[in-house]
Design a protein around this motif. Structure first.
Motif, short mmCIF file in Angstrom:
data_model
loop_
_atom_site.label_atom_id
_atom_site.label_comp_id
_atom_site.label_asym_id
_atom_site.label_seq_id
_atom_site.Cartn_x
_atom_site.Cartn_y
_atom_site.Cartn_z
N GLY B 282 0.81 -1.22 0.00
CA GLY B 282 0.00 0.00 0.00
C GLY B 282 0.84 1.26 0.00
O GLY B 282 0.42 2.30 -0.52
N GLN B 283 2.04 1.19 0.58
CA GLN B 283 2.93 2.35 0.59
C GLN B 283 3.36 2.71 -0.82
O GLN B 283 3.38 3.88 -1.19
CB GLN B 283 4.17 2.04 1.45
CG GLN B 283 3.86 1.91 2.92
CD GLN B 283 3.53 3.25 3.52
OE1 GLN B 283 4.28 4.20 3.37
NE2 GLN B 283 2.39 3.35 4.18
N GLU B 285 1.77 1.85 -3.55
CA GLU B 285 0.58 2.28 -4.30
C GLU B 285 0.24 3.73 -3.99
O GLU B 285 -0.10 4.50 -4.89
CB GLU B 285 -0.60 1.38 -3.95
CG GLU B 285 -0.47 0.00 -4.57
CD GLU B 285 -1.63 -0.89 -4.21
OE1 GLU B 285 -2.45 -0.49 -3.36
OE2 GLU B 285 -1.71 -1.99 -4.77
N ALA B 286 0.35 4.10 -2.70
CA ALA B 286 0.03 5.48 -2.34
C ALA B 286 1.00 6.44 -3.02
O ALA B 286 0.60 7.49 -3.52
CB ALA B 286 0.11 5.65 -0.83
N ALA B 287 2.29 6.07 -3.07
CA ALA B 287 3.28 6.92 -3.71
C ALA B 287 3.02 7.02 -5.21
O ALA B 287 3.09 8.10 -5.80
CB ALA B 287 4.68 6.39 -3.44
N GLN B 288 2.69 5.87 -5.83
CA GLN B 288 2.41 5.89 -7.27
C GLN B 288 1.17 6.72 -7.56
O GLN B 288 1.13 7.47 -8.53
CB GLN B 288 2.19 4.45 -7.77
CG GLN B 288 3.49 3.67 -7.87
CD GLN B 288 3.23 2.23 -8.27
OE1 GLN B 288 2.10 1.74 -8.16
NE2 GLN B 288 4.25 1.55 -8.73
N LEU B 292 4.43 9.92 -8.07
CA LEU B 292 5.88 9.80 -7.88
C LEU B 292 6.45 8.75 -8.83
O LEU B 292 5.84 7.70 -9.02
CB LEU B 292 6.19 9.41 -6.44
CG LEU B 292 6.02 10.49 -5.38
CD1 LEU B 292 5.96 9.87 -4.00
CD2 LEU B 292 7.14 11.50 -5.43
N SER B 293 7.61 9.04 -9.39
CA SER B 293 8.26 8.06 -10.26
C SER B 293 8.73 6.89 -9.41
O SER B 293 8.80 6.98 -8.19
CB SER B 293 9.47 8.71 -10.94
OG SER B 293 10.43 9.05 -9.96
N SER B 294 9.06 5.78 -10.07
CA SER B 294 9.44 4.61 -9.29
C SER B 294 10.77 4.85 -8.56
O SER B 294 10.97 4.36 -7.45
CB SER B 294 9.52 3.37 -10.17
OG SER B 294 10.41 3.57 -11.22
N LYS B 296 11.77 7.75 -7.29
CA LYS B 296 11.48 8.56 -6.11
C LYS B 296 10.68 7.76 -5.09
O LYS B 296 10.85 7.96 -3.87
CB LYS B 296 10.73 9.83 -6.51
CG LYS B 296 11.68 10.88 -7.03
CD LYS B 296 11.04 12.22 -7.22
CE LYS B 296 12.13 13.27 -7.42
NZ LYS B 296 11.62 14.48 -8.05
N LEU B 300 12.32 7.79 -1.53
CA LEU B 300 11.66 8.60 -0.48
C LEU B 300 10.73 7.78 0.40
O LEU B 300 10.50 8.15 1.55
CB LEU B 300 10.86 9.73 -1.13
CG LEU B 300 11.66 10.72 -1.98
CD1 LEU B 300 10.74 11.61 -2.79
CD2 LEU B 300 12.56 11.56 -1.10
N ILE B 301 10.17 6.71 -0.13
CA ILE B 301 9.14 5.99 0.62
C ILE B 301 9.62 4.61 1.06
O ILE B 301 9.56 4.26 2.24
CB ILE B 301 7.85 5.85 -0.22
CG1 ILE B 301 7.37 7.22 -0.70
CG2 ILE B 301 6.77 5.11 0.55
CD1 ILE B 301 7.07 8.20 0.41
N PRO B 304 13.65 4.33 3.07
CA PRO B 304 13.73 4.78 4.47
C PRO B 304 13.02 3.82 5.43
O PRO B 304 13.53 3.54 6.52
CB PRO B 304 13.03 6.15 4.45
CG PRO B 304 13.11 6.60 3.04
CD PRO B 304 13.09 5.37 2.20
N GLN B 305 11.86 3.33 5.02
CA GLN B 305 11.13 2.40 5.90
C GLN B 305 11.82 1.05 5.98
O GLN B 305 11.89 0.43 7.04
CB GLN B 305 9.70 2.21 5.40
CG GLN B 305 8.88 3.47 5.46
CD GLN B 305 7.44 3.24 5.05
OE1 GLN B 305 6.77 2.36 5.56
NE2 GLN B 305 6.97 4.02 4.10
#
Lengths: 257, 389
Positions: B282-283, B285-288, B292-294, B296, B300-301, B304-305
């Protein structure tokens, strides 16, 4: 749009179509999730999609911003036909905001950073401008005091409102809501529905998958009922709730109302 | 007070006959071990082997009249690291100087032990200078509101300068490094180089391009399936075979470092892959959905996690690398452990069983390093744990 046979398939809102789906089919392995879906959504229209679980509602709206790839048919969003072209997909995604059932906020970023991320990195807006409009959006969903907290410190309803603000920060033409209140405790559902209703009143185009029938009746310009990967019935809320034509619709309504 | 002690011991030590027996037996064992260890360390041990060989243990064959270069490098390092720590503390909005000193506790004890053995007032003064520079630059780092890029540039520049101080201008190349200096260099450089390589390998393993994926999987599985000693031997004796003819063979130290990096990055890759898989879909998917490009989305998402989730395992791997640097002794490098052995063969000390003293000393040095890393990792976890779902 020769495939549009029924009067009810005509788009509402301004009448100018912004999303067009024609004979869309989607397979997951051997399972056909969408069996030729036709739907046209007009600018500023609010469409609520209802239906039993597994009927393809989520799959349908996830195809609109290409989180799922459709296998057959055409999907045109804001004049751009979705294909494998990644640049087209990203242009579409910039104009289509999405709110998920499970919020999907980024847990390692503060609420404010969640909201400013895409404007900064996709729209290339300055940090200060992005923060300013993020704060305005947080005011709008009534959680400005949560700006510097992390998502894990917020209640479910606050998280979902932050997620709405995050999607709005991109100034999208269309917002998709995938069961936005299904993961919420009952006492938090209203605050999220209120935020969505306010969006509907502001003239934003919305497609909402929801089981909240009272909400649907209040905000929807049109209702779409899905079952077994098809749109079984489309119509105004009055038509849908008072005078459903299809047997499956009647059965569904008798179960949930 | 005595009542509370009584209560506590009745509850925890003598709650039943069986527990009382256990308490007595293990109490005696512990006390005896403690007595023997303390007696050895403070009375019986002949520490003059460390006393006489301190410089050997620290740098071994490093030319003595070039030692000023090491001091200069230490000053530059402590400036760079102090500045980095200060900048990090400013960003996190935490970290008093006293807390930082407490965290450096074990290292300070180690330094005090070194200074005790050195018995040199000059060394004490120079070390105090290093500490003062570190504290000063930490304060500077906390006050200067610099952008991250500048901080990275300043810290990186300091580290490069430190290496230049040792190696440039007719300096001392790797081939003459030794002792603790070599151990620390191999460990730090090994960590610093294998981490980014490991992250790239982990991302490559999940790539949608089959070519990239196959290469990464092959690399990871090959080097995870081979003992580190094998990789070290290959680096030492067969690397020349893989280099184009005519290339000058790099020094044994460089080859050992390459082997350590090659080996560790495969493990880092698998650890990071575990973290990547732990990030919910889901993280992404939310970024896409936000456009956001793949690239980034990953930067960014996802990363870090993923990295935050695997800090304990990563630091475990790095601690293991720090200790595994002792294996380079098998290819003849005189790092800390090897020096500890070598000095027991000196004419004054040979065949006197002094390997106890040198091994205990080396073990203490390794322990301080490993324990400090472990504690820093726990602190990092706690700090990054803010807002954990």
């Amino acid at each position: 749009m020769s495939t549009l046979t029924s009067e009810a398939l005509r788009p509402g809102g301004t009448g100018e179509p912004i999303i067009q789906l024609e004979a869309v089919e989607k397979w997951f392995g051997d399972f056909q999730a969408l069996r030729g879906v036709d739907l046209v959504v007009g600018k500023q229209e609010v469409v609520v999609i209802a239906g039993p679980s597994g009927s393809g509602k989520s799959t349908l709206i996830r195809c609109i911003n290409r989180l799922e790839k459709h296998d057959k048919g055409r999907i045109v969003v804001n004049g751009i036909e979705l294909s494998d072209d990644i640049r087209n997909i990203q242009v579409v995604r910039r104009e289509v905001g999405m709110v998920f059932q499970s919020f999907n906020l980024f847990p390692h970023l503060t609420v404010l950073d969640n909201i400013t991320l895409a404007p900064k990195h996709v729209r290339r807006r300055s940090k200060s401008a992005a923060r300013k409009s993020a704060m305005e959006l947080l005011e709008r969903v009534r959680i400005p005091e949560q700006a510097n907290k992390y998502p894990g410190q917020l209640s479910g309803g606050q998280q979902q409102r932050a997620a709405i603000a995050r999607a709005l920060a991109m100034n999208p033409e269309v917002m998709l809501f995938d069961e936005p209140t299904s993961a919420l405790d009952p006492e938090m559902i209203k605050e999220v529905l209120d935020a969505i209703e306010e969006l509907a009143d502001s003239g934003m185009t919305l497609i909402v998958v929801s089981h909240e029938m009272g909400f649907a009746r209040a905000v929807a310009d049109r209702m779409a009922f899905m079952a077994d990967g098809e749109i079984v019935e489309v119509g105004t809320p009055d038509h849908f709730f008072e005078n459903p034509q299809e047997e499956r619709t009647k059965q569904f309504l008798s179960q949930i109302l | 007070m005595t009542d509370r002690v009584k209560d506590w011991s009745r509850k925890n030590l003598f709650s039943s006959a069986f527990n009382s027996v256990l308490t007595v037996v293990f109490g005696v064992l512990i006390l005896y071990t403690l007595y023997r260890s303390l007696r050895f360390v403070f009375l019986d041990a002949r520490w003059e082997i460390i006393d006489r060989n301190l410089t050997n243990i620290l740098v071994f064959r490093f030319p003595r009249d070039e030692l000023w270069r090491v001091w200069l490098a230490l000053y530059l390092f402590s400036a760079a690291l102090g500045f980095a720590a200060g900048a990090a503390a400013r960003r996190a909005g935490t970290g008093s100087t006293s807390a930082a000193l407490r965290r450096a506790g074990p290292v300070l004890v180690l330094v005090a032990v070194f200074l005790w053995f050195s018995g040199s007032f000059r060394a004490v003064l120079l070390t105090a200078g290093v500490a003062a520079v570190a504290i000063g630059f930490r304060a500077l780092g906390r006050r200067l509101p610099l952008r991250t890029a500048w901080v990275v540039l300043a810290v990186g520049g300091g580290i490069v300068l430190a290496f230049a101080a040792i190696m440039a201008f007719d300096g001392v190349g790797f081939e003459r490094w030794g002792g603790l200096m070599l151990t620390v260099f191999l460990a730090v450089a090994g960590i610093a180089i294998s981490f980014p390589i490991g992250v790239l390998l982990a991302l490559g393993r999940r790539s949608s391009l089959p070519g990239v994926r196959i290469v990464c999987v092959a690399y990871i599985e090959l080097f995870r399936g081979v003992p580190l000693i094998t990789v070290l031997f290959m680096g030492a004796f067969t690397l020349g075979f893989f280099l184009p003819p005519g290339t000058p063979t790099p020094s044994l130290e460089t080859r050992a470092l390459v082997a350590l990096v090659v080996f560790t990055s495969a493990y880092v890759a698998e650890i990071v892959r575990g973290g990547l898989q732990a990030v919910p879909v889901g993280q992404v998917e939310a970024a896409q959905a936000l456009g956001l490009s793949s690239l980034k989305t990953t930067r960014l998402i996802v990363l870090p996690q993923a990295l935050r989730a695997v800090i304990p395992a990563l630091v475990g791997q790095f601690i293991s690398l720090f200790k595994d640097t002792s294996l380079v002794a098998t290819i003849g490098l005189a790092e800390l452990l090897n020096v500890s052995q070598i000095i027991t063969g000196q004419p004054d000390f040979v065949a006197q069983g002094l390997v106890f003293e040198t091994l205990i000393f080396a073990a203490f040095v390794y322990w301080v390093g490993s324990y400090s890393m472990s504690r820093e990792s726990q602190r990092l976890e706690r700090r990054l744990g803010v807002g954990e779902r």
